[in-house]
Write a protein that holds these residues in place. Structure first.
Motif, mmCIF file in Angstrom:
data_model
loop_
_atom_site.group_PDB
_atom_site.id
_atom_site.type_symbol
_atom_site.label_atom_id
_atom_site.label_comp_id
_atom_site.label_asym_id
_atom_site.label_seq_id
_atom_site.Cartn_x
_atom_site.Cartn_y
_atom_site.Cartn_z
ATOM 1 N N GLN A 72 0.824 -1.213 0.000
ATOM 2 C CA GLN A 72 0.000 0.000 0.000
ATOM 3 C C GLN A 72 0.860 1.265 0.000
ATOM 4 O O GLN A 72 0.482 2.271 -0.604
ATOM 5 C CB GLN A 72 -0.949 -0.003 1.200
ATOM 6 N N LYS A 77 -1.900 4.044 -1.860
ATOM 7 C CA LYS A 77 -3.338 3.968 -1.582
ATOM 8 C C LYS A 77 -3.671 2.609 -0.985
ATOM 9 O O LYS A 77 -2.919 1.637 -1.120
ATOM 10 C CB LYS A 77 -4.159 4.187 -2.846
ATOM 11 N N ASP A 79 -7.428 0.169 -0.202
ATOM 12 C CA ASP A 79 -8.884 0.051 -0.309
ATOM 13 C C ASP A 79 -9.469 -0.210 1.071
ATOM 14 O O ASP A 79 -8.937 -1.008 1.847
ATOM 15 C CB ASP A 79 -9.260 -1.096 -1.245
ATOM 16 N N GLY A 82 -14.845 -0.217 0.290
ATOM 17 C CA GLY A 82 -15.253 0.159 -1.056
ATOM 18 C C GLY A 82 -14.738 1.497 -1.528
ATOM 19 O O GLY A 82 -15.129 1.961 -2.605
ATOM 20 N N ARG A 83 -13.849 2.114 -0.752
ATOM 21 C CA ARG A 83 -13.266 3.397 -1.142
ATOM 22 C C ARG A 83 -11.747 3.299 -1.142
ATOM 23 O O ARG A 83 -11.170 2.444 -0.487
ATOM 24 C CB ARG A 83 -13.708 4.511 -0.192
ATOM 25 N N SER A 84 -11.130 4.211 -1.870
ATOM 26 C CA SER A 84 -9.673 4.270 -1.910
ATOM 27 C C SER A 84 -9.189 5.385 -0.990
ATOM 28 O O SER A 84 -9.634 6.533 -1.115
ATOM 29 C CB SER A 84 -9.191 4.529 -3.346
ATOM 30 N N CYS A 124 -9.832 6.550 7.857
ATOM 31 C CA CYS A 124 -10.690 5.565 7.192
ATOM 32 C C CYS A 124 -11.938 5.234 8.011
ATOM 33 O O CYS A 124 -13.000 4.973 7.432
ATOM 34 C CB CYS A 124 -9.896 4.295 6.866
#
Length: 282
Positions: A72, A77, A79, A82-84, A124
């Motif tokens: 990463q 980035k 995940d 469902g988002r980056s 996050c």
């Protein structure tokens, strides 16, 4: 698959159980070829040769990966739900197990509440909860590198979030909150040296939970219960074997209706409780 790609994949296989996928993501980052298309072309033997500059970049990424640098960080980035999310050295990488904390929070929120995310790191947890449930989010992070990344992710994921750079050990946070969330450092100091080389590349400040791994839980419960509204919920992520001790701290502080949720591996990963609705002196 030509010699260049097969050599990179073979090298990656020494540190990864899914070398083709990792190589496809590195290729996407360097060449722009979508990961799925790379994997399809790999199967059909139709991978094109990268340019000399791209070969150099890819070889450098693989070398860094072999040295234990997390994928990463190499990609910039991760995940999550469902988002980056943007990630860089200096911030804890979002993990799949942490999605259980988000799932639990979302199941308890109706929408419109105020949420405080402590030790937010990349953001996050709090930003995802905000985006999924349209709640008011305040995210708190101490360290400069992580706070800079938190601002970047907030702009992309949930721009209305309020961001505060503060230390949970010494600073107070204005406001009252219907839910307080935290995935604090929880690894006992003596265990840090036993972590994999990949995890040791992440910041120790995001991992070190003190002698018994519980110093952040004690501090947050002691310092932030007054910011929790009556009926509000405090939820933590925790490590293996820690849930019972943390639940004991919560009930000793006067919270009720304990919550314990297992992750997909059967580990009690989320622990929390609710503040009584009647006037309390906790």
């Amino acid at each position: 698959m030509n010699h260049f790609w097969s050599d990179l994949e073979s090298r990656l296989a020494s540190v990864s159980r899914d070398a083709p996928r990792e190589l496809s993501l590195m290729s996407e980052s360097v060449t722009g070829t979508p990961s799925r298309l790379f994997l399809l072309r790999r199967l059909t033997g139709d991978l094109s040769d990268p340019s000399p500059l791209q070969e150099e970049e890819l070889s450098s990424l693989v070398t860094r990966r072999l040295a234990g640098e997390p994928l990463q960080y190499l990609l910039g980035k991760a995940d999550f739900y469902g988002r980056s999310f943007a990630v860089r050295p200096g911030v804890l990488i979002p993990r799949f197990d942490t999605e259980i904390l988000v799932d639990t929070a979302l199941s308890l929120l109706k929408g419109g509440e105020s949420v405080l995310d402590l030790c937010a790191g990349s953001g996050c947890i709090g930003l995802t909860v905000g985006a999924e449930k349209n709640v008011s989010v305040t995210a708190v992070e101490k360290f400069d590198a992580a706070f800079s990344l938190l601002r970047e992710n907030a702009a992309a994921v949930y721009p209305s979030a309020r961001l505060v750079q503060a230390d949970v050990f010494i600073d107070s946070i204005d406001g009252t909150y219907d839910m307080i969330l935290s995935n604090p450092p929880y690894i006992p100091t003596s265990d840090l040296s036993q972590l994999s080389s990949e995890v040791r590349n992440e910041p120790h400040t995001a991992l070190d939970g003190g002698d018994d791994g519980l110093i952040f839980y004690r501090t947050i419960i002691h310092r932030f219960l007054s910011a929790l509204t009556p009926g509000g919920i405090l939820l933590f992520e925790c490590g293996i074997g820690q849930a019972a001790a943390i639940e004991g701290m919560l009930t000793a502080a006067g919270l009720r209706d304990p919550i314990r949720v297992r992750d997909y591996g059967g580990v009690e990963r989320v622990v929390g409780a609710r503040k009584p609705r009647e006037v309390s002196h906790v």
